[in-house]
Design an enzyme around this catalytic site. Structure first.
Site, PDB file in Angstrom:
ATOM      1  N   ASN A   1      78.371  58.235  -1.090  1.00  0.00           N
ATOM      2  CA  ASN A   1      78.104  57.616  -2.387  1.00  0.00           C
ATOM      3  C   ASN A   1      76.739  56.956  -2.348  1.00  0.00           C
ATOM      4  O   ASN A   1      76.319  56.425  -1.306  1.00  0.00           O
ATOM      5  CB  ASN A   1      79.145  56.532  -2.703  1.00  0.00           C
TER       6      ASN A   1
ATOM      7  N   ARG B   1      84.907  61.898  -2.170  1.00  0.00           N
ATOM      8  CA  ARG B   1      84.448  62.095  -0.794  1.00  0.00           C
ATOM      9  C   ARG B   1      85.524  62.719   0.102  1.00  0.00           C
ATOM     10  O   ARG B   1      85.232  63.672   0.825  1.00  0.00           O
ATOM     11  CB  ARG B   1      83.927  60.775  -0.223  1.00  0.00           C
TER      12      ARG B   1
END
Length: 741
Positions: A47, A29
């Site tokens: 996620n 990320r």
């Protein structure tokens, strides 16, 4: 973004990207956030239960290329689904909160401390200076501290350690290397070690044995250069001769103790930091690896290891002569110890100093063991650093739980096109190990949130893994041991219809006999035909024959019709005369290559009891330098491969052990290559599996000979070729049966 890139895209677009693979807990990320900032894109990343979801808006073409080309070090992208969607006109790019759901992603494997964290560890100005649990999204424990998916701190062993303000800031900062590094902690807020590194090193230098809690369990450590201490560790652990592994400070130190190849050094430095077998330079006491020419070496992989070597005087990236034996703390054949209280109870008579910490180990995992075979890495034991990375089966299929065998046990659970093979468990004869086996099954099923359609197991009715399958509560599919060996190699190479040689110690055959030197053809639907095998030898004593090679030595005399000579040949072994009398009657037979090696070892001077499985064969492998073929040493006829002429030569010519070992390896290679070439159909690939393929001389020689004959050999790469890979083969065969129906 550069002007040429803008010109390639005529107008801004919005892309929806679904990433699957090892994409959580690896810094994906913040990596995506950084790319979006670099290319001035808006959107989000998050996620979820399937992996990572990204939406980016703007001039996106270079973003997609960079996403694939610049992945974080521990990330692995199995698939990236990308579609263009209607623009939303977002401003800015955000990292959204994880969304729960049925788990379809996975946890990355544990990784050795990265170079940047080592910088922090040794930098006096860093808040992580000398902190033995430093980590980031590029390194540190993952699988061994995770209780459930998704991989978030609340579901790990770190849940009990609230982050301090500094750690919380790092954790929340998308530009920080520790953004959402779930095990993040520091001296203020994290786990603590019970003893200081300098005190541990002082004990080691004083000849003491130390139990040290690490990533996947406790190690037993001692000074590898102190022969008396190594011998004392053997006595206390009741491990008479099995080789110990060596832990070294860094890659620069390896040449002080062995002769590593570039490929072996690269494998030692890999993120998993496995134990790697290298040629020994023999400047350590023989007690470390008796009778072996290769040494198992691993590099320090956890921060505490690096601190120990620093306390011993090691300089980063400089050769260090301080070396420690590092062996699993599993007394009496039990599984690796992970719990502090259990360590105090069970290790007090083995270790002089027990060093603990207060971060729980959720999943125990031994060190992985590897070597370079035929130019590429191969497993001898697959555990820490590689589990739970799945094996791609090539296509979606039904979910199956495969229960493996009785020795070197593992379990495999399939999900879609992925096969998740658990860490090495061990031999199920021990009650504690069987409990570990049951725990591993429960953890794997919970982690992946799977209810399997069927369970697969071995044909042998007395294996505890078979009984576990029968009690599981789902339809049971049983598969022949050696067919599963071949199917395991076929599965990792994407082959279902394949010819294979399954060469190992023992396994129940389809006819009820003990097999182990088989050439089988898999039909792609879960079935097989037996195309050839070793000529059988008498098996006196069942499993005892694997521990006492003289029994197979006497069997060689029986197979040659010369049983009356056995007692005199083995005059130093009183039990041999009894064996000769017993073998006068009808006895079970075995086609096992492992037992053939035992017979050869007995005839070449190693008839005594083996302290560990395969010891006699490993001695012969260590002796052999250049394999040589004995003219007329085998006969291949009517699907039977007969090596009794070679055994007769050992009896009559009495070669020394080295010459005999070279003739054994060379002749077995020649015999099986002739048999396989005779049986191969046009374009057919040949799988080489079974425990005997752990023998590097045998596996490399057979693969090379087959290639010389324009055949295509396949070796085990993603799992060990022994019973550690058996569960994968069972899973592949079970899927083939279910998909056929």
């Amino acid at each position: 973004m550069t002007q040429p890139a803008r010109q390639r895209e005529q107008q801004p677009t919005r892309l929806h990207l679904r990433l699957r693979g090892a994409v959580q807990g690896v810094g994906m990320r913040p990596f995506v956030h950084g790319l979006a900032a670099r290319f001035s894109l808006s959107g989000f990343v998050r996620n979820d239960s399937e992996g990572v979801l990204i939406e980016v808006e703007g001039f996106t073409q270079d973003f997609v290329a960079a996403l694939h080309a610049e992945l974080p070090p521990l990330a692995r992208l199995d698939s990236c689904e990308c579609e263009e969607i209607f623009p939303r006109g977002d401003t800015g790019f955000v990292i959204e909160t994880t969304r729960q759901g049925r788990a379809q992603t996975r946890i990355p494997a544990d990784a050795a401390t990265c170079e940047k964290c080592l910088d922090d560890l040794f930098d006096p100005s860093s808040r992580f200076h000398l902190y033995p649990f430093v980590n980031c999204t590029h390194c540190g424990p993952r699988y061994t501290l995770t209780r459930a998916l998704p991989y978030d701190r609340a579901q790990t062993a770190m849940a009990r350690f609230p982050m301090c303000e500094d750690c919380a800031n790092d954790y929340a900062d998308p530009t920080n290397r520790r953004f959402h590094a779930e095990p993040i902690a520091c001296e203020k807020c994290g786990p603590r070690l019970s003893h200081q590194p300098q005190d541990i090193v002082a004990a080691l230098r004083a000849g003491k044995i130390v139990a040290l809690k690490g990533i996947g369990g406790f190690h037993l450590l001692c000074d590898a250069r102190n022969a008396d201490t190594v011998l004392e560790l053997r006595r206390r652990k009741d491990r008479e001769a099995k080789p110990f592994a060596l832990m070294l400070a860094n890659a620069a130190s390896v040449a002080l103790f062995g002769r590593p190849t570039p490929a072996e050094l690269a494998l030692l430095r890999a993120p998993a930091h496995p134990i790697v077998l290298i040629d020994s330079s023999r400047n350590l006491p023989d007690t470390v690896a008796p009778d072996m020419t290769r040494l198992g070496v691993m590099l320090a992989y956890a921060p505490v290891h690096h601190l120990l070597f620093r306390a011993a005087g090691a300089q980063r990236n400089a050769p260090c002569a301080f070396a420690v034996v590092a062996t699993s703390a599993n007394p009496g054949g039990e599984p690796l110890i992970t719990d502090n209280d259990e360590a105090q109870r069970k290790l007090e008579k083995i270790a002089d100093l027990i060093v603990t910490h207060d971060r729980d180990i959720v999943v125990r995992a031994d060190d992985s063991v590897m070597h370079i075979v035929d130019g590429a890495p191969a497993f001898l034991r697959r555990a820490r650093g590689f589990v739970p990375e799945p094996i791609d089966l090539g296509e979606d299929g039904p979910s199956v739980l495969a229960c493996g065998g009785h020795l070197k046990a593992t379990l495999t659970l399939t999900r879609g096109r992925e096969a998740f093979v658990c860490q090495h468990i061990g031999d199920l004869s021990d009650a504690e190990t069987f409990r570990f086996y049951e725990e591993s099954a429960t953890h794997l099923l919970r982690l992946l949130d799977i209810a399997p359609e069927a369970v697969a197991c071995d044909l042998h009715p007395d294996y505890l893994s078979t009984r576990f399958a029968e009690d599981f509560g789902a339809p049971v599919l049983r598969f022949q041991h050696h067919a599963a060996h071949i199917a395991a190699i076929g599965a990792e190479h994407g082959e279902t219809q394949i010819l294979g040689a399954a060469l190992d110690g023992t396994g129940l055959g389809a006819d009820g006999a003990v097999w182990g030197g088989e050439v089988l053809r898999l039909d792609g639907h879960g079935g097989f035909t037996r195309e050839g095998s070793l000529s059988a030898l008498p098996l006196w004593g069942g499993d005892r024959a694997a521990r006492e090679p003289f029994r197979m030595g006497v069997a060689a005399f029986a197979a040659l019709g010369r049983l009356d000579e056995a007692s005199a040949f083995f005059s130093a072994v009183p039990q041999a005369a009894q064996a000769a009398k017993m073998l006068g009657a009808k006895h079970p037979q075995t086609s096992s290559l492992g037992r053939l090696f035992d017979a050869a070892a007995a005839l070449l001077g190693y008839p005594e009891r083996q302290e560990f499985e395969g010891q006699a064969a490993m001695r012969l492998e260590a002796l052999a330098r250049e394999p040589r073929v004995l003219a007329g040493g085998f006969v291949w006829r009517d699907g039977k491969l007969d090596f009794t002429p070679l055994l007769a030569h050992f009896i009559d010519a009495r070669p020394d052990a080295r010459a005999g070992a070279e003739l054994l390896h060379g002749t077995v290679i020649a015999g099986f290559s002739e048999a396989l070439c005779a049986l191969t159909q046009s374009g057919e690939k040949i799988a080489l599996g079974g425990g005997c393929m752990m023998n590097r001389i045998l596996s490399e020689g057979l693969a090379a000979r087959l290639r010389e004959e324009n055949r295509a050999p396949l070796l085990a790469r993603k799992l060990p070729p022994n019973d550690g890979g058996l569960s994968l083969g069972q899973a592949a065969l079970a899927r083939a049966v279910l998909m056929k129906v």
